[in-house]
Design a protein around this motif. Structure first.
Motif, PDB file in Angstrom:
ATOM      1  N   VAL A  21       0.818  -1.216   0.000  1.00 23.21           N
ATOM      2  CA  VAL A  21       0.000   0.000   0.000  1.00 23.21           C
ATOM      3  C   VAL A  21       0.853   1.267   0.000  1.00 23.21           C
ATOM      4  O   VAL A  21       2.080   1.202   0.047  1.00 23.21           O
ATOM      5  CB  VAL A  21      -0.914   0.037   1.249  1.00 23.21           C
ATOM      6  CG1 VAL A  21      -1.955  -1.059   1.204  1.00 23.21           C
ATOM      7  CG2 VAL A  21      -0.080  -0.093   2.525  1.00 23.21           C
ATOM      8  N   GLU A  22       0.169   2.394  -0.028  1.00 25.63           N
ATOM      9  CA  GLU A  22       0.850   3.686   0.073  1.00 25.63           C
ATOM     10  C   GLU A  22       1.509   3.821   1.437  1.00 25.63           C
ATOM     11  O   GLU A  22       1.012   3.286   2.423  1.00 25.63           O
ATOM     12  CB  GLU A  22      -0.201   4.792  -0.053  1.00 25.63           C
ATOM     13  CG  GLU A  22      -0.039   5.619  -1.271  1.00 25.63           C
ATOM     14  CD  GLU A  22      -0.955   6.830  -1.225  1.00 25.63           C
ATOM     15  OE1 GLU A  22      -1.883   6.877  -0.403  1.00 25.63           O
ATOM     16  OE2 GLU A  22      -0.715   7.728  -2.031  1.00 25.63           O
ATOM     17  N   GLU A  23       2.564   4.607   1.461  1.00 29.35           N
ATOM     18  CA  GLU A  23       3.292   4.781   2.709  1.00 29.35           C
ATOM     19  C   GLU A  23       2.483   5.593   3.726  1.00 29.35           C
ATOM     20  O   GLU A  23       1.781   6.522   3.362  1.00 29.35           O
ATOM     21  CB  GLU A  23       4.572   5.541   2.358  1.00 29.35           C
ATOM     22  CG  GLU A  23       5.559   5.627   3.458  1.00 29.35           C
ATOM     23  CD  GLU A  23       6.872   6.192   2.920  1.00 29.35           C
ATOM     24  OE1 GLU A  23       7.188   6.007   1.724  1.00 29.35           O
ATOM     25  OE2 GLU A  23       7.551   6.842   3.716  1.00 29.35           O
ATOM     26  N   ASN A  24       2.588   5.228   4.994  1.00 27.87           N
ATOM     27  CA  ASN A  24       2.062   6.101   6.043  1.00 27.87           C
ATOM     28  C   ASN A  24       3.044   6.140   7.203  1.00 27.87           C
ATOM     29  O   ASN A  24       4.021   5.382   7.212  1.00 27.87           O
ATOM     30  CB  ASN A  24       0.664   5.662   6.488  1.00 27.87           C
ATOM     31  CG  ASN A  24       0.680   4.281   7.097  1.00 27.87           C
ATOM     32  OD1 ASN A  24       1.636   3.893   7.776  1.00 27.87           O
ATOM     33  ND2 ASN A  24      -0.364   3.522   6.853  1.00 27.87           N
ATOM     34  N   GLU A  25       2.801   7.016   8.148  1.00 22.08           N
ATOM     35  CA  GLU A  25       3.795   7.255   9.201  1.00 22.08           C
ATOM     36  C   GLU A  25       4.134   6.011  10.004  1.00 22.08           C
ATOM     37  O   GLU A  25       5.287   5.765  10.346  1.00 22.08           O
ATOM     38  CB  GLU A  25       3.274   8.322  10.170  1.00 22.08           C
ATOM     39  CG  GLU A  25       3.616   9.715   9.717  1.00 22.08           C
ATOM     40  CD  GLU A  25       2.843  10.760  10.511  1.00 22.08           C
ATOM     41  OE1 GLU A  25       2.633  10.524  11.704  1.00 22.08           O
ATOM     42  OE2 GLU A  25       2.461  11.776   9.909  1.00 22.08           O
ATOM     43  N   GLU A  26       3.103   5.227  10.261  1.00 26.49           N
ATOM     44  CA  GLU A  26       3.282   4.014  11.054  1.00 26.49           C
ATOM     45  C   GLU A  26       4.365   3.112  10.441  1.00 26.49           C
ATOM     46  O   GLU A  26       5.130   2.465  11.142  1.00 26.49           O
ATOM     47  CB  GLU A  26       1.925   3.308  11.090  1.00 26.49           C
ATOM     48  CG  GLU A  26       1.869   1.938  11.680  1.00 26.49           C
ATOM     49  CD  GLU A  26       0.625   1.192  11.136  1.00 26.49           C
ATOM     50  OE1 GLU A  26       0.665  -0.033  11.118  1.00 26.49           O
ATOM     51  OE2 GLU A  26      -0.350   1.855  10.724  1.00 26.49           O
ATOM     52  N   MET A  27       4.441   3.115   9.104  1.00 28.52           N
ATOM     53  CA  MET A  27       5.376   2.223   8.431  1.00 28.52           C
ATOM     54  C   MET A  27       6.813   2.706   8.539  1.00 28.52           C
ATOM     55  O   MET A  27       7.752   1.959   8.279  1.00 28.52           O
ATOM     56  CB  MET A  27       4.978   2.069   6.974  1.00 28.52           C
ATOM     57  CG  MET A  27       3.608   1.463   6.846  1.00 28.52           C
ATOM     58  SD  MET A  27       2.946   1.669   5.232  1.00 28.52           S
ATOM     59  CE  MET A  27       3.047   0.011   4.636  1.00 28.52           C
ATOM     60  N   GLU A  28       6.971   3.976   8.894  1.00 31.25           N
ATOM     61  CA  GLU A  28       8.332   4.495   9.026  1.00 31.25           C
ATOM     62  C   GLU A  28       8.908   4.245  10.407  1.00 31.25           C
ATOM     63  O   GLU A  28      10.060   4.560  10.682  1.00 31.25           O
ATOM     64  CB  GLU A  28       8.345   5.999   8.718  1.00 31.25           C
ATOM     65  CG  GLU A  28       8.140   6.264   7.259  1.00 31.25           C
ATOM     66  CD  GLU A  28       8.254   7.735   6.918  1.00 31.25           C
ATOM     67  OE1 GLU A  28       8.404   8.541   7.850  1.00 31.25           O
ATOM     68  OE2 GLU A  28       8.188   8.043   5.727  1.00 31.25           O
ATOM     69  N   ALA A  29       8.077   3.666  11.290  1.00 35.62           N
ATOM     70  CA  ALA A  29       8.545   3.421  12.649  1.00 35.62           C
ATOM     71  C   ALA A  29       9.692   2.418  12.654  1.00 35.62           C
ATOM     72  O   ALA A  29      10.591   2.473  13.479  1.00 35.62           O
ATOM     73  CB  ALA A  29       7.395   2.918  13.507  1.00 35.62           C
ATOM     74  N   LEU A  30       9.665   1.510  11.723  1.00 42.80           N
ATOM     75  CA  LEU A  30      10.665   0.457  11.673  1.00 42.80           C
ATOM     76  C   LEU A  30      11.698   0.796  10.595  1.00 42.80           C
ATOM     77  O   LEU A  30      11.328   1.032   9.457  1.00 42.80           O
ATOM     78  CB  LEU A  30       9.946  -0.850  11.304  1.00 42.80           C
ATOM     79  CG  LEU A  30      10.613  -2.120  11.762  1.00 42.80           C
ATOM     80  CD1 LEU A  30      10.436  -2.301  13.259  1.00 42.80           C
ATOM     81  CD2 LEU A  30      10.012  -3.292  11.014  1.00 42.80           C
TER      82      LEU A  30
END
Ligand code: ASP
Ligand code: MG
Length: 400
Positions: free
Chosen positions: A229-238
């Protein structure tokens, strides 16, 4: 796709979703092994098969699976209709055997959906404006599916496959590999180009440009797979989402090349003219006016590349050249790298602790790749997977 069992398995999943009130369009590829069989047969008829006739042949495999699928659906008491690429007007350019979709006309599909039918479309094929049948290149059915999803403005494109999702690394190399719930298009593109063979690259980039959510899941279970999916902030946590490796590359180094304008083009033009795709390129700075060039090519093109370089090295006045087939590229990928410091240095530390020498390094915004000796691939993958704790779930500390 797809043996009779698989056809029935996917039909069951699809019918379940249809009964939940979803309009369903199914795109199928040929029975597994079938397209290879056609390629082989063609080779027995003509040394270099005529591309137009090749497409006529290759596109036939999908006609078999879509009709069988429609029968399976009808057998269960639901309605379905199978359609070929030219019937649903999947328009392509004229490049036979590797055509690109230019335009899809969703009208016929929409009409059939509105009549309450499950629409079953042949993947991998299209038609030129002049009415000639084309195919999209191997693995092209995924691309058909995404193109249709985009044209129909579907909620999602579900890819039923032999694996149950995208993993943090190859589970065959490391059993601690974990199925990823959600991954961004960009990460998936990196993983796909780095050798994770779950999804075709074209399908992912098309999904990205039309923002079609992809769901990679198993043909045989109802379990959730991986959402792309499209990137969101939660995915940048890792910081790191996955570790990949590619053993199908080889390294070539040309030593003491004159460091003058034009050398790179002299070296790489003949390589690209031969259709060889160069992946990493590194040019060193020497103190004199000489430099070294190192690059990687696909293993299958290595012999041809060495032949070309034998001539080129003489032409540019290089002192020598050498190559190595026993290399592997290992990479870590993650959108979180953009805002986490020290990821590359952790990677270097891990490899050095294991005594693994790094021959080449390249980085992009969301990836760091190193070339190492092939025999250390498994060790490197496992150590990196541990170091970045990829077996743990994605929730940041404190939110478990
Ligand atoms: N049947 C085609 C192939 O084997 C398309 C696909 O599988 O996606 O390449
Ligand atoms: Mg396929």
């Amino acid at each position: 796709m797809a043996n009779p069992d698989k056809i029935r398995a996917v039909a069951e999943r699809v019918m379940k979703m249809a009964q939940q009130g979803n309009q369903m369009v199914v795109v199928l590829s040929a029975m597994s092994g079938e397209t290879n069989r056609f390629v082989d047969l063609a080779g027995q008829m003509q040394q270099i098969p005529d591309p137009r006739e090749m497409d006529m042949l290759l596109s036939s495999g999908e006609q078999v699976t879509i009709s069988l699928f429609a029968m399976a659906v009808k057998n269960a008491g639901l309605d379905a209709i199978s359609l070929l690429g030219d019937q649903v007007k999947i328009h392509t350019n004229t490049r036979h055997t590797k055509a690109r979709i230019t335009n899809v006309d969703p009208e016929l599909i929409t009409a059939q959906l509105n009549m309450g039918k499950i629409v079953v479309v042949a993947g991998f094929q299209g038609v030129t404006d002049d009415g000639h049948i084309t195919t999209l290149g191997r693995g092209g059915s995924d691309t058909t599916a995404v193109a249709l999803a985009a044209a129909l403005k579907a909620d999602a494109c579900e890819i039923f496959t032999d694996v149950d999702g995208v993993y943090t690394t190859d589970p065959n190399i490391y059993p601690k590999a974990r199925k990823i719930d959600k991954i961004t298009y960009d990460e998936m593109l990196e993983l796909a180009s780095l050798g994770a063979k779950v999804l075709d690259i074209r399908c992912v980039s098309l999904a990205k440009s039309h923002n079609v959510p992809l769901h990679v899941r198993s043909t045989f279970t109802d379990t959730e797979g991986t959402w792309v999916v499209e990137e969101n902030e939660e995915m940048e946590a890792l910081p790191v989402s996955g570790v990949t490796y590619n053993k199908n590359e080889a390294r070539i180094t040309i030593s003491k090349v004159p460091d003058t304008p034009g050398t790179a083009t002299q070296i790489f033009s003949p390589i690209s003219d031969a259709g060889i795709i160069v992946d990493m390129i590194i040019q060193n700075t020497r103190s004199s006016d000489l430099t070294d060039m190192t690059f990687t090519v696909p293993l299958t093109d290595y012999d041809q590349a060495i032949e070309i370089i034998t001539d080129v090295a003489k032409e540019v006045g290089a002192e020598s050249f050498n190559g190595d087939k026993d290399i592997a590229k290992i990479s870590i990928v993650g959108v979180g790298m953009r805002n986490h410091a020290g990821i590359a240095s952790t990677l270097f530390k891990v490899l050095s602790k294991e005594g693994i020498n790094i021959m080449m390094i390249t980085t992009s915004e969301i990836k760091v790749s190193c070339v190492i000796a092939e025999k250390y691939t498994e060790l490197a993958v496992r150590s990196l997977h541990d170091a970045f704790e990829l077996d743990k779930d994605v929730l940041p500390v404190g939110e478990q």
